[in-house]
Design a protein around this motif. Sequence first.
Motif, PDB file in Angstrom:
ATOM      1  N   PRO A  46       0.818  -1.214   0.000  1.00 26.21           N
ATOM      2  CA  PRO A  46       0.000   0.000   0.000  1.00 26.21           C
ATOM      3  C   PRO A  46       0.849   1.260   0.000  1.00 26.21           C
ATOM      4  CG  PRO A  46      -0.012  -1.027   2.162  1.00 26.21           C
ATOM      5  CD  PRO A  46       0.708  -1.963   1.248  1.00 26.21           C
ATOM      6  N   ASP A  47       0.219   2.353  -0.406  1.00 27.28           N
ATOM      7  CA  ASP A  47       0.877   3.661  -0.428  1.00 27.28           C
ATOM      8  C   ASP A  47       1.209   4.067   1.010  1.00 27.28           C
ATOM      9  OD1 ASP A  47       1.482   6.393  -0.478  1.00 27.28           O
ATOM     10  OD2 ASP A  47       0.155   6.773  -2.177  1.00 27.28           O
ATOM     11  N   GLN A  48       2.477   4.095   1.332  1.00 31.33           N
ATOM     12  CA  GLN A  48       2.892   4.355   2.720  1.00 31.33           C
ATOM     13  C   GLN A  48       2.503   5.767   3.165  1.00 31.33           C
ATOM     14  OE1 GLN A  48       4.426   1.855   4.502  1.00 31.33           O
ATOM     15  NE2 GLN A  48       4.425   0.478   2.763  1.00 31.33           N
ATOM     16  N   GLU A  49       2.437   6.688   2.212  1.00 30.20           N
ATOM     17  CA  GLU A  49       2.091   8.064   2.563  1.00 30.20           C
ATOM     18  C   GLU A  49       0.634   8.181   3.002  1.00 30.20           C
ATOM     19  OE1 GLU A  49       4.124  10.735   2.658  1.00 30.20           O
ATOM     20  OE2 GLU A  49       5.740   9.301   2.322  1.00 30.20           O
ATOM     21  N   LYS A  50      -0.238   7.389   2.384  1.00 31.61           N
ATOM     22  CA  LYS A  50      -1.667   7.486   2.687  1.00 31.61           C
ATOM     23  C   LYS A  50      -2.075   6.599   3.856  1.00 31.61           C
ATOM     24  CE  LYS A  50      -2.920   8.761  -2.032  1.00 31.61           C
ATOM     25  NZ  LYS A  50      -3.467   8.266  -3.307  1.00 31.61           N
ATOM     26  N   CYS A  51      -1.251   5.632   4.195  1.00 34.31           N
ATOM     27  CA  CYS A  51      -1.566   4.692   5.276  1.00 34.31           C
ATOM     28  C   CYS A  51      -1.574   5.414   6.617  1.00 34.31           C
ATOM     29  CB  CYS A  51      -0.529   3.577   5.286  1.00 34.31           C
ATOM     30  SG  CYS A  51      -0.651   2.483   6.714  1.00 34.31           S
ATOM     31  N   THR A  52      -2.632   5.161   7.423  1.00 35.11           N
ATOM     32  CA  THR A  52      -2.735   5.765   8.749  1.00 35.11           C
ATOM     33  C   THR A  52      -2.194   4.850   9.837  1.00 35.11           C
ATOM     34  OG1 THR A  52      -4.941   4.855   9.108  1.00 35.11           O
ATOM     35  CG2 THR A  52      -4.810   7.012   8.024  1.00 35.11           C
ATOM     36  N   ALA A  53      -1.681   3.690   9.437  1.00 35.19           N
ATOM     37  CA  ALA A  53      -1.168   2.695  10.389  1.00 35.19           C
ATOM     38  C   ALA A  53      -2.248   2.249  11.370  1.00 35.19           C
ATOM     39  CB  ALA A  53       0.075   3.207  11.105  1.00 35.19           C
ATOM     40  N   CYS A  54      -3.486   2.160  10.888  1.00 33.83           N
ATOM     41  CA  CYS A  54      -4.586   1.757  11.761  1.00 33.83           C
ATOM     42  C   CYS A  54      -4.453   0.302  12.211  1.00 33.83           C
ATOM     43  CB  CYS A  54      -5.931   1.958  11.063  1.00 33.83           C
ATOM     44  SG  CYS A  54      -6.241   0.829   9.691  1.00 33.83           S
ATOM     45  N   GLY A  55      -3.772  -0.493  11.406  1.00 33.43           N
ATOM     46  CA  GLY A  55      -3.523  -1.882  11.784  1.00 33.43           C
ATOM     47  C   GLY A  55      -4.579  -2.869  11.314  1.00 33.43           C
ATOM     48  N   ASN A  56      -5.665  -2.398  10.705  1.00 38.20           N
ATOM     49  CA  ASN A  56      -6.738  -3.306  10.286  1.00 38.20           C
ATOM     50  C   ASN A  56      -6.232  -4.438   9.411  1.00 38.20           C
ATOM     51  OD1 ASN A  56      -8.651  -1.873  11.638  1.00 38.20           O
ATOM     52  ND2 ASN A  56      -9.775  -1.182   9.822  1.00 38.20           N
ATOM     53  N   CYS A  57      -5.423  -4.093   8.437  1.00 36.92           N
ATOM     54  CA  CYS A  57      -4.970  -5.114   7.483  1.00 36.92           C
ATOM     55  C   CYS A  57      -4.161  -6.204   8.194  1.00 36.92           C
ATOM     56  CB  CYS A  57      -4.166  -4.486   6.354  1.00 36.92           C
ATOM     57  SG  CYS A  57      -2.811  -3.426   6.911  1.00 36.92           S
ATOM     58  N   MET A  58      -3.318  -5.807   9.127  1.00 36.45           N
ATOM     59  CA  MET A  58      -2.521  -6.790   9.861  1.00 36.45           C
ATOM     60  C   MET A  58      -3.413  -7.670  10.731  1.00 36.45           C
ATOM     61  SD  MET A  58       0.689  -6.167  12.443  1.00 36.45           S
ATOM     62  CE  MET A  58      -0.178  -5.058  13.561  1.00 36.45           C
ATOM     63  N   ILE A  59      -4.402  -7.038  11.371  1.00 35.33           N
ATOM     64  CA  ILE A  59      -5.274  -7.773  12.291  1.00 35.33           C
ATOM     65  C   ILE A  59      -6.127  -8.788  11.538  1.00 35.33           C
ATOM     66  CG2 ILE A  59      -7.284  -7.512  13.814  1.00 35.33           C
ATOM     67  CD1 ILE A  59      -6.038  -4.714  14.558  1.00 35.33           C
ATOM     68  N   TYR A  60      -6.644  -8.399  10.375  1.00 37.48           N
ATOM     69  CA  TYR A  60      -7.619  -9.244   9.697  1.00 37.48           C
ATOM     70  C   TYR A  60      -7.023 -10.172   8.643  1.00 37.48           C
ATOM     71  CZ  TYR A  60     -11.300  -6.672  12.046  1.00 37.48           C
ATOM     72  OH  TYR A  60     -12.119  -6.147  13.011  1.00 37.48           O
TER      73      TYR A  60
END
Length: 78
Positions: A46-60
């Motif tokens: 993913p675009d690192q600049e736009k990522c908010t580091a919310c963690g959803n992708c890692m969690i799910y």
Amino acid sequence: MQKVTMFPQSCKGMEDCAICAFVCPKSLFVASGTMNEAGYLPPLPPDQEKCTACGNCMIYCPDFAIVVEGGSADGTEE
Ligand code: SF4
Ligand code: SF4
């Protein structure tokens, strides 16, 4: 700063899964055109600049193909 690290060899593919794309609030996951060794098409990093580091992708992600650093579970920057 790098927030998301992908492990594409662990991914079961955007065609069969795409949970990361579904849970990302910024819609940052799109399929790559490159197959992994298992014959699946993992998403592009993913675009690192736009990522908010919310963690959803890692969690799910069911296959532990994504690691997120630099954020907290509630989506706020540290
Ligand atoms: S950490 Fe959140 S914003 Fe960043 S790619 Fe994952 S789901 Fe999307
Ligand atoms: S959620 Fe994980 S296994 Fe599923 S498409 Fe995304 S990276 Fe691949």
